[in-house]
Design an enzyme around this catalytic site. Structure first.
Site, mmCIF file in Angstrom:
data_model
loop_
_atom_site.group_PDB
_atom_site.id
_atom_site.type_symbol
_atom_site.label_atom_id
_atom_site.label_comp_id
_atom_site.label_asym_id
_atom_site.label_seq_id
_atom_site.Cartn_x
_atom_site.Cartn_y
_atom_site.Cartn_z
ATOM 1 C CG ASP A 183 -13.557 6.278 -1.384
ATOM 2 O OD1 ASP A 183 -13.571 6.100 -0.145
ATOM 3 O OD2 ASP A 183 -12.494 6.272 -2.050
ATOM 4 C CG HIS A 199 -8.419 -0.052 -2.817
ATOM 5 N ND1 HIS A 199 -7.646 -1.125 -2.437
ATOM 6 C CD2 HIS A 199 -9.054 0.360 -1.677
ATOM 7 C CE1 HIS A 199 -7.805 -1.341 -1.138
ATOM 8 N NE2 HIS A 199 -8.654 -0.461 -0.648
ATOM 9 C CB CYS A 223 -14.087 1.080 -0.015
ATOM 10 S SG CYS A 223 -13.423 2.746 0.143
ATOM 11 C CD GLN A 265 -13.028 -2.035 -0.418
ATOM 12 O OE1 GLN A 265 -12.264 -1.954 0.517
ATOM 13 N NE2 GLN A 265 -14.237 -2.559 -0.290
ATOM 14 N NE ARG A 285 -10.254 -5.276 0.730
ATOM 15 C CZ ARG A 285 -9.496 -4.256 1.150
ATOM 16 N NH1 ARG A 285 -10.053 -3.187 1.667
ATOM 17 N NH2 ARG A 285 -8.174 -4.286 1.004
ATOM 18 N NE ARG A 297 -3.816 0.607 1.973
ATOM 19 C CZ ARG A 297 -5.045 0.705 2.508
ATOM 20 N NH1 ARG A 297 -5.263 1.471 3.557
ATOM 21 N NH2 ARG A 297 -6.053 0.035 1.986
#
Ligand code: CP
Ligand code: NVA
Length: 306
Positions: free
Chosen positions: A221, A130, A261, A133, A289, A103
């Site tokens: 988001d 991402h 998310c 996700q 996830r 990440r």
């Protein structure tokens, strides 16, 4: 050639469905106490240059459940944080580990790790993408809706890493995609170019209700992603109205699901009321996830025949 998961566009429709099918099976097995030590003796390194709750805990738990080991590697403690080049880090870690989840900020860093190392690299979030996700989101949509065909997917808010990966993922599995996004905050040009191929299946506009009309799935988001905290005030102004609320839900199809998310900022991109009314979907999404990433880990690091 080593396989990686660097962005959603790395996967075609068949590969996505294959991962989702395995994720469903691993979820079923986990719930029924059926062990599946497909990664026995394997080690995943997890490099974090940004904060995380879900990604860190779900990868670590997932590796444990698969019989392997996950090592948390904070960039503050690695020599990478003191300037050791990614090229060298990749080549060293390739000698110890069977895979790396990273990440970080720049997508290029993830691509460089993949280029210089010789083990699978998994993007655990960059400013651009991402994918982990979005695989969990697609898994959740299929769980609730049964299939992707004929579904209208609508994302409201910033054209950020989530928007980029959702657009590619949702179009690839066959959904119609509409994006409500203010001018100046559009998704990445490479994603806009990708979406062009899908013709009228892809729409983007700053008219939230028009984009949400007849949606089966609504997603949003945060208005300020990690690293953009300094722009929070200006972003709050730009995104005012780009929110999932009762009015937007009323424009969507009856029974539309809502995804986020997480972490969520209530009363910014989503109202508390809508969030709580759809908490089951949102927390199933968070749980998935674990299952979706276990499927990715098995596909990249596990036995060939799975
Ligand atoms: N959604 C997500 O990636 O959460 P974390 O930042 O907590 O990992
Ligand atoms: N767009 C958000 C997603 C967090 C999981 C961010 O990058 O901070």
């Amino acid at each position: 050639m080593t396989k990686h998961l660097l962005k959603m566009a790395d996967l075609n429709q068949e590969e996505i469905i294959d991962i989702l099918n395995l994720a469903d099976q691993l979820k079923y097995d986990q719930k029924h106490g059926i062990p599946h030590h497909l990664l026995e003796g394997k080690t995943l390194g997890m490099i974090f240059q940004k904060a995380s709750t879900r990604t860190r805990v779900s990868f670590e738990t997932g590796m444990y459940q698969l019989g392997g080991l996950a090592q948390f590697l904070s960039s503050r403690d690695l020599q990478i944080g003191r300037g050791e080049p990614v090229q060298d880090t990749a080549r060293v870690l390739s000698r110890y580990l069977n895979g790396i989840m990273i990440r970080t900020f720049e997508q290029k860093e993830v691509e460089d790790l993949a280029g210089f190392g010789c083990i699978p690299i998994i993007n655990g979030l960059t400013d651009y993408a991402h994918p982990c996700q979005v695989l969990a989101d697609l898994m959740t949509i299929r769980e609730y809706k049964g299939a992707f065909e004929g579904l209208n997917f609508c994302y409201i808010g910033d054209g950020n890493n989530m928007a980029n990966s959702l657009i590619v993922g949702a179009l690839t599995v066959g959904m119609q995609v509409s994006i409500a996004c203010p001018e100046g905050y559009h998704p990445h040009p490479t994603v806009m170019e990708f979406a062009k191929k899908y013709g009228s299946n892809f729409r983007i506009s700053d008219n939230v209700e028009e984009m949400a009309a007849n949606a089966d799935v609504l997603e949003t988001d945060v208005w300020a992603s990690m690293g953009q905290e300094g722009e929070a005030v200006e972003r709050r102004k730009a995104f005012a109205g780009f929110q999932i609320n009762d009015k937007v839900l009323a424009a969507a199809r009856p029974g539309a699901m809502v995804l986020h998310c997480l972490p969520a900022h209530r009363e910014e991109e989503i109202t508390t009321k809508v969030f709580e009314a759809h908490a089951n979907e949102i927390f199933d999404e968070a749980e998935n996830r674990l299952h979706a990433q276990k499927a990715v880990l098995v596909k990249l690091m596990g036995p060939e025949e799975v």
